[in-house]
Write a protein that holds these residues in place. Structure first.
Motif, PDB file in Angstrom:
ATOM      1  N   MET A  32       0.831  -1.201   0.000  1.00 44.52           N
ATOM      2  CA  MET A  32       0.000   0.000   0.000  1.00 44.52           C
ATOM      3  C   MET A  32       0.868   1.254   0.000  1.00 44.52           C
ATOM      4  N   TRP A  33       1.942   1.232   0.769  1.00 48.35           N
ATOM      5  CA  TRP A  33       2.833   2.380   0.816  1.00 48.35           C
ATOM      6  C   TRP A  33       3.520   2.623  -0.524  1.00 48.35           C
ATOM      7  N   ARG A  53      -0.405  15.302   2.740  1.00 46.43           N
ATOM      8  CA  ARG A  53       0.244  13.983   2.622  1.00 46.43           C
ATOM      9  C   ARG A  53       0.935  13.574   3.919  1.00 46.43           C
ATOM     10  N   SER A  54       1.591  14.508   4.607  1.00 47.23           N
ATOM     11  CA  SER A  54       2.321  14.164   5.830  1.00 47.23           C
ATOM     12  C   SER A  54       1.361  13.699   6.929  1.00 47.23           C
ATOM     13  N   PHE A  55       0.196  14.367   7.012  1.00 47.20           N
ATOM     14  CA  PHE A  55      -0.793  13.929   8.015  1.00 47.20           C
ATOM     15  C   PHE A  55      -1.326  12.521   7.688  1.00 47.20           C
ATOM     16  N   LEU A  56      -1.523  12.296   6.383  1.00 48.33           N
ATOM     17  CA  LEU A  56      -2.031  10.984   5.970  1.00 48.33           C
ATOM     18  C   LEU A  56      -1.032   9.876   6.307  1.00 48.33           C
ATOM     19  N   LEU A  57       0.265  10.154   6.059  1.00 45.70           N
ATOM     20  CA  LEU A  57       1.283   9.143   6.375  1.00 45.70           C
ATOM     21  C   LEU A  57       1.346   8.887   7.874  1.00 45.70           C
ATOM     22  N   ARG A  58       1.194   9.947   8.677  1.00 44.87           N
ATOM     23  CA  ARG A  58       1.219   9.755  10.130  1.00 44.87           C
ATOM     24  C   ARG A  58       0.053   8.907  10.590  1.00 44.87           C
ATOM     25  N   ASP A  59      -1.135   9.198  10.068  1.00 44.53           N
ATOM     26  CA  ASP A  59      -2.298   8.389  10.439  1.00 44.53           C
ATOM     27  C   ASP A  59      -2.163   6.948   9.945  1.00 44.53           C
ATOM     28  N   PHE A  60      -1.565   6.817   8.750  1.00 46.72           N
ATOM     29  CA  PHE A  60      -1.362   5.464   8.204  1.00 46.72           C
ATOM     30  C   PHE A  60      -0.409   4.646   9.068  1.00 46.72           C
ATOM     31  N   ALA A  61       0.669   5.300   9.553  1.00 49.48           N
ATOM     32  CA  ALA A  61       1.626   4.597  10.404  1.00 49.48           C
ATOM     33  C   ALA A  61       0.971   4.141  11.708  1.00 49.48           C
ATOM     34  N   SER A  62       0.141   4.993  12.308  1.00 51.83           N
ATOM     35  CA  SER A  62      -0.549   4.622  13.545  1.00 51.83           C
ATOM     36  C   SER A  62      -1.502   3.448  13.300  1.00 51.83           C
TER      37      SER A  62
END
Length: 362
Positions: A32-33, A53-62
């Motif tokens: 997915m990444w 995009r940065s917020f999305l990646l942070r939420d994705f990591a969590s």
């Protein structure tokens, strides 16, 4: 055997299941990444606002961490349950093994279900237990019969000695003759037991043997006894090369011929010995005249100390191990023994052994 403790198979399978599940989750999130999130622009207009995009990646990591934690717990719990169910048949087999090790050979696994690797193992183990139980029962019967047979001549010897001590005027020659006969019987029985043990252990060197020569030698040796009983011995056939112990195969032919001579008609009896070779086998057949034998009785004649329809003790009865020794020698040479009653009386005994080349001995 003492061994260092280690992880159980169930724990290993549980860790394997959880590990593979975690690996599958990591690969899915990585895909997915790589194929989705990495190619997103820094800012994306969406209805109602802007996607950073940065917020999305942070939420994705969590979310990915939570998913992996869930997969770990689920893999461990599910793997433990699945491993337990998969290893349940092995637990039953282990229990049966320990029960057998404690001396109970009557226990069986009897694993239900369809055919699979565990079912094949359980069925093979049940077959082995059945064979061991039958073998042990046969050995116990043999030991009991052997003890009885050995005790009889010793008891007779003791009785004769007691009579001699109580009656000093008794003729010594008669006492010596009877003691000699009893002692000879005990020696013959002991030698038969030793021969039976040797054949059963297969502790012999295989050599090239011609069964026809063994049959001729046995007939020559027992010819005086046959003449004494009024029995005619007829030997015929072709060469029958096989691999085995010359002494044991000679003993096999001698026992068969002796049995055929002794258990024959009172007079005018005959014994026919025939040897031959077939595709991959050699055959020795001994056929005699005699009394009518029932089909139910004949298969039992190879049991130790079984003589005809009852246990007898006469000068010509032997020690009751003749056909038992024949059966053991045949099995030790990877052959088959067949007993069949003749319609006219008497019996036909056939020994079939693997053939060997008369030239190379292989």
């Amino acid at each position: 055997m003492d061994r260092a403790p280690g992880l159980s198979v169930r724990v290993k399978l549980t860790l394997s299941y959880a590990g593979f599940l975690m690996l599958a989750g990591v690969l899915l999130l990585a895909a997915m990444w790589i194929f989705v999130l990495r190619h997103l622009p820094a800012y994306t207009s969406v209805p109602g606002g802007v996607l950073v995009r940065s917020f999305l990646l942070r939420d994705f990591a969590s979310a990915a961490g939570a998913v992996l934690l869930f997969l770990l717990v689920f893999g461990l719990v599910g793997g433990w349950v699945l491993a337990g169910r998969m290893l349940a048949p092995l637990t039953r087999i282990t229990h049966a093994t320990r029960t057998a090790a404690n001396g109970s050979l009557s226990h069986r696994v009897r694993l239900p279900g369809r055919q699979d690797e565990f079912r094949e193992l359980a069925d093979a183990f049940d077959t082995m237990l059945a064979q061991l139980e039958a073998h042990l029962a046969e050995q116990q019967r043999f030991a009991a019969n052997a003890s009885h047979e050995l005790r009889t001549p010793l008891a007779v010897s003791k009785s004769l000695l007691d009579v001699a001590r109580a009656d000093p005027s008794r003729a010594d020659d008669e006492l010596v003759h009877r003691l000699h006969a009893v002692n000879t019987r005990a020696i013959d029985l002991t030698e038969a037991l030793l021969l039976l043990s040797r054949a059963g252990r297969r502790s012999f060197t295989r050599e090239h043997v011609d069964l026809s020569l063994a049959a001729e030698e046995a007939a020559e040796t027992l010819l005086p006894q046959a003449e004494k009983h009024g029995v005619t011995v007829d030997t015929s056939g072709d060469i029958a090369p096989t691999l085995g112990s010359p002494a044991l195969l000679l003993q096999l032919a001698t026992n068969l011929l002796h049995n055929a001579i002794v258990h024959n008609l009172p007079e005018g009896g005959t014994v026919r010995i025939h040897t031959g070779a077939g595709p991959g086998t050699v055959v020795l057949t001994v056929e005699n005249t005699g009394e009518q034998l029932s089909p139910q009785l004949v298969p039992t004649l190879t049991e130790p100390f079984r003589r005809g329809t009852e246990r007898v003790h006469t000068d010509q009865a032997g020690v009751g191990l003749g056909l038992t020794i024949v059966k053991t020698i045949t099995q030790a040479h990877d052959g088959t023994l067949t007993l069949a009653p003749r319609s006219a009386g008497g019996m036909r005994i056939t020994v079939e052994l693997p053939a060997a080349s008369p030239c190379t001995g292989r």
